[in-house]
Motif scaffolding. Structure first.
Motif, PDB file in Angstrom:
ATOM      1  N   VAL A 291       0.847  -1.196   0.000  1.00 49.51           N
ATOM      2  CA  VAL A 291       0.000   0.000   0.000  1.00 49.51           C
ATOM      3  C   VAL A 291       0.880   1.241   0.000  1.00 49.51           C
ATOM      4  O   VAL A 291       1.740   1.407   0.853  1.00 49.51           O
ATOM      5  CB  VAL A 291      -0.921  -0.006   1.243  1.00 49.51           C
ATOM      6  CG1 VAL A 291      -1.779   1.236   1.265  1.00 49.51           C
ATOM      7  CG2 VAL A 291      -1.771  -1.250   1.237  1.00 49.51           C
TER       8      VAL A 291
ATOM      9  N   GLY B 204      -5.591   8.052   2.535  1.00 50.46           N
ATOM     10  CA  GLY B 204      -5.854   7.523   1.193  1.00 50.46           C
ATOM     11  C   GLY B 204      -5.220   8.283   0.050  1.00 50.46           C
ATOM     12  O   GLY B 204      -5.633   8.134  -1.092  1.00 50.46           O
TER      13      GLY B 204
ATOM     14  N   LYS C 280     -10.116   2.375  -1.628  1.00 48.54           N
ATOM     15  CA  LYS C 280      -9.770   0.952  -1.475  1.00 48.54           C
ATOM     16  C   LYS C 280     -10.980   0.047  -1.717  1.00 48.54           C
ATOM     17  O   LYS C 280     -10.858  -1.030  -2.284  1.00 48.54           O
ATOM     18  CB  LYS C 280      -9.195   0.689  -0.076  1.00 48.54           C
ATOM     19  CG  LYS C 280      -7.791   1.261   0.074  1.00 48.54           C
ATOM     20  CD  LYS C 280      -7.289   1.166   1.492  1.00 48.54           C
ATOM     21  CE  LYS C 280      -6.035   1.999   1.641  1.00 48.54           C
ATOM     22  NZ  LYS C 280      -5.678   2.273   3.028  1.00 48.54           N
TER      23      LYS C 280
ATOM     24  N   HIS D  82      -7.129   7.317  -2.949  1.00 52.78           N
ATOM     25  CA  HIS D  82      -7.236   5.879  -3.142  1.00 52.78           C
ATOM     26  C   HIS D  82      -8.550   5.400  -2.545  1.00 52.78           C
ATOM     27  O   HIS D  82      -8.773   5.534  -1.337  1.00 52.78           O
ATOM     28  CB  HIS D  82      -6.026   5.212  -2.456  1.00 52.78           C
ATOM     29  CG  HIS D  82      -5.957   3.737  -2.669  1.00 52.78           C
ATOM     30  ND1 HIS D  82      -5.108   2.934  -1.961  1.00 52.78           N
ATOM     31  CD2 HIS D  82      -6.617   2.913  -3.509  1.00 52.78           C
ATOM     32  CE1 HIS D  82      -5.260   1.682  -2.348  1.00 52.78           C
ATOM     33  NE2 HIS D  82      -6.165   1.653  -3.294  1.00 52.78           N
TER      34      HIS D  82
END
Lengths: 153, 340
Positions: free
Chosen positions: A26, A32, B70, B68
Motif C-alpha cells: 500500500v 488515502g 480501497k 485511493h
C-alpha cells in the motif's frame, strides 16, 4: 504585506516520520492519498470529447466522493467532478506497473520520498487573507515511472 | 486498481518538502506563517524559532496526487503538480526603512508620531520576514522600542544617556548588577521612560531567574567601539585605553580588553590604533589582502581573521588560507603576517 498562517493539526500525528514498511503493497497514506510520477507528459482530456463510442463513454465517470481528508466538506460543496479512466495500476512489492489504455504499459518502482512531501491547500480566489493554509497530509511513498512505455502483449 | 483523473484538476493544492527543520518546528507545535514583502517578492515561512525561504522547484514530470478508494479498487487523480516548494533555513530580517529614529529633543512624543508616522509595533512584527525569536534578538540589537504601540528606534545619544543612567543608578543604590529587579530599578529611574529602560536592558542585560544581569563584556565592548569611532585619526593605543576607561560612568567596575574590539580597528603605525569599517573591503581575495596590507604592513593572525574569514569559502585552516595570499615572518618569538 501578504501573510497567511498555516494549520497543520491534521498531520501532527504522523510526526515524527518513522521508517516505512519495506515492500508494503500500500503506497497511500492513512487518509488515502498517493502520488504517481511519470517522466514526461501525460496528455489527458480536459473535457469529454464529442461522438464517443459506448466503450469510450464508459471511461468517463462522475466522481462524487469526497477526498476523505479534512477539506471534504469544502470539496463536496464544489460539486461532482468528471473523471476519466486512463489506466490500471498493479503493485507487486516494490514493483509497479501502470497500464495505459489497451496498448501501453509503464514499469516503475515504489520509492520513498525523501524528504516526505506535505500536501497543502492554498485557497486564493474566493478567500480572504485570513483563511489559513492547511497542510492536509504527508505523503512518504510514490510510484515512479522512469522508463519508456512498453507494448502490452 | 483502476486509475482515474479529474478532467479539471484542482490547482489549489501544492506540495511542500517536509525537511527535518520544518518537521522540527511542527513537532514543537510552533506557529507557521507564510510571508512576503509584496506579491512579487520572495516567499518566507516564519515559525517561532526559524525563518525559511521558500523556493519553487519546477519540474517537467507528470506528478499526480490521487485519492485511493480501497473499497472500489480505484484511485482518482485530483491534482497535478509541476513544482514543489523547498523550504530552506535562512536568517530572518526586519525591514526598518519606515521606522523613525527617536532622540530626546524635547519634542512631545505625540508630536513626533504626527510628524514621522511610525508603523505600529504589531504591524512591524507581522510584516517582518523573521521568526519570533530572531525578531526579538534583532529588534534589541537595533535599539528598537515600542512606545504607545508605535515602533521607533532609539537614537544613539538617547541610548548612551539611558545606559549611563541605569549603570549610575545601580551603582548609587548598590543594587546587585548581576541580579536586579527591573521594577525596582525603574522606581529609581525617575526621568527615564520605562520603554527606554526596557529597550536598553534588552540589549545590555540578560534575563535570569534571579532578575536582570548586566552584560558587562558587551557594555565594555560597546563603549570601546564608541570611543574608537569618535576619533577618526590614529591614536596611541595607550591613550585609547585611557579614553575607553574614562567613558564608563564613575565607579562602574568593568574590565577592558582591546582584543574584544578585534575586527573594528587597525594598526596603521606601531602602537597606534584607528577605527576601521570593513564594509567597503573588496570581495576578491587578492585585492582584499592588497588593501589590508596597504592599511597595515604586518598583522597578527588573530587581528587579521575577522577581515578575511568570509573569503575562506572552502573552510581551510585559517593559517593555510592566509598563506595563499600572504607570508609569515618571524619577529623575535612571534610570527606576523606580511605581504608576499
Amino acid at each position: 504585506m501578504p501573510s497567511r498562517s498555516i494549520e497543520y493539526d491534521e498531520v501532527t500525528e504522523s510526526i515524527p516520520f518513522g521508517d516505512l514498511v519495506e515492500g508494503g503493497p500500500v503506497i497511500s497514506t492513512s487518509s488515502g492519498l498517493m502520488i504517481l510520477e511519470i517522466q514526461g507528459d501525460l496528455n489527458l482530456p480536459q473535457r469529454i470529447p464529442d461522438k464517443l463510442t459506448e466503450t469510450e463513454s464508459e471511461m468517463y465517470v462522475q466522481d462524487e466522493s469526497s477526498l476523505g481528508i479534512n477539506t471534504a466538506d469544502e470539496l463536496g460543496s464544489s460539486g461532482s467532478h468528471t473523471a476519466v479512466k486512463f489506466g490500471k495500476l498493479d503493485i507487486d512489492g516494490k514493483r509497479a506497473t501502470l497500464y495505459i489504455g489497451s496498448s501501453q504499459r509503464l514499469v516503475g518502482t515504489i520509492e520513498k520520498i525523501d524528504p516526505p512531501l506535505g500536501l497543502m491547500r492554498i485557497l486564493s480566489e474566493s478567500s480572504t487573507e485570513e483563511t489559513p493554509i492547511q497542510v492536509l497530509d504527508v505523503i512518504r511513498q510514490k510510484a515512479i515511472f522512469r522508463s519508456r512505455p512498453l507494448p502490452i502483449m | 486498481m483502476d486509475i482515474y483523473s479529474w478532467l479539471q484538476r484542482d490547482d489549489s493544492f501544492h506540495l511542500i518538502q517536509m525537511t527535518p527543520d520544518l518537521v522540527k518546528t511542527m513537532e514543537n507545535n510552533e506557529r507557521l506563517i507564510f510571508k512576503s514583502r509584496d506579491r512579487d517578492s520572495s516567499i518566507f515561512l516564519c515559525s517561532d524559532s526559524k525563518t525559511f525561504h521558500i523556493r519553487k522547484k519546477n519540474h517537467s514530470n507528470t506528478v499526480i496526487v490521487l485519492k485511493h478508494d480501497k473499497e472500489n479498487a480505484k484511485a482518482i487523480g485530483f491534482a497535478s503538480m509541476d513544482s514543489e516548494l523547498e523550504p530552506k533555513v535562512v536568517s530572518g530580517s526586519i525591514d526598518i526603512s519606515d521606522v523613525p529614529l527617536f532622540e530626546e529633543t524635547g519634542e512631545e512624543f505625540t508630536d513626533f508620531v504626527k510628524r514621522t508616522n511610525p508603523p505600529s509595533f504589531a504591524d512591524l512584527r507581522a510584516v517582518s520576514t523573521a521568526s519570533k525569536t530572531e525578531f526579538d534578538v534583532q529588534w534589541a540589537e537595533l535599539n528598537g522600542c515600542e512606545i504607545d504601540g508605535h515602533a521607533v528606534i532609539l537614537g544613539f545619544n538617547l541610548v548612551v544617556s539611558v545606559l549611563k543612567t541605569i549603570i549610575t543608578t545601580l551603582v548609587a543604590y548598590d543594587m546587585d548588577q548581576e541580579a536586579f529587579s527591573a521594577t525596582k530599578l525603574q522606581e529609581r529611574l525617575e526621568d527615564i521612560r520605562p520603554e527606554f529602560a526596557r529597550t536598553v536592558l534588552a540589549q545590555f542585560a540578560t534575563k535570569t531567574p534571579a532578575g536582570y544581569s548586566l552584560d558587562k563584556p558587551k557594555i565594555s565592548r560597546w563603549f570601546g567601539l564608541q570611543v574608537l569611532r569618535s576619533t577618526l585619526a590614529p591614536v596611541k593605543e595607550e591613550d585609547f585605553l585611557i579614553n575607553w576607561k574614562d567613558a564608563f560612568p564613575a565607579f562602574f567596575d568593568v574590565s577592558i580588553d582591546i582584543q574584544s574590539l578585534v575586527g573594528s580597528f587597525v594598526r596603521p603605525f606601531p602602537n597606534m590604533v584607528q577605527f576601521y569599517n570593513s564594509a567597503g573591503l573588496p570581495q576578491d581575495p587578492v585585492q582584499r589582502f592588497k588593501e589590508l596590507f596597504k592599511i597595515q604592513a604586518s598583522w597578527s593572525l588573530e587581528e587579521m581573521k575577522p577581515y578575511v574569514e568570509d573569503l575562506n569559502s572552502r573552510n581551510l585552516k585559517l593559517e593555510s588560507f592566509v598563506m595563499k595570499y600572504a607570508r609569515r615572518k618571524r619577529i623575535g618569538k612571534n610570527y606576523v603576517i606580511t605581504r608576499r
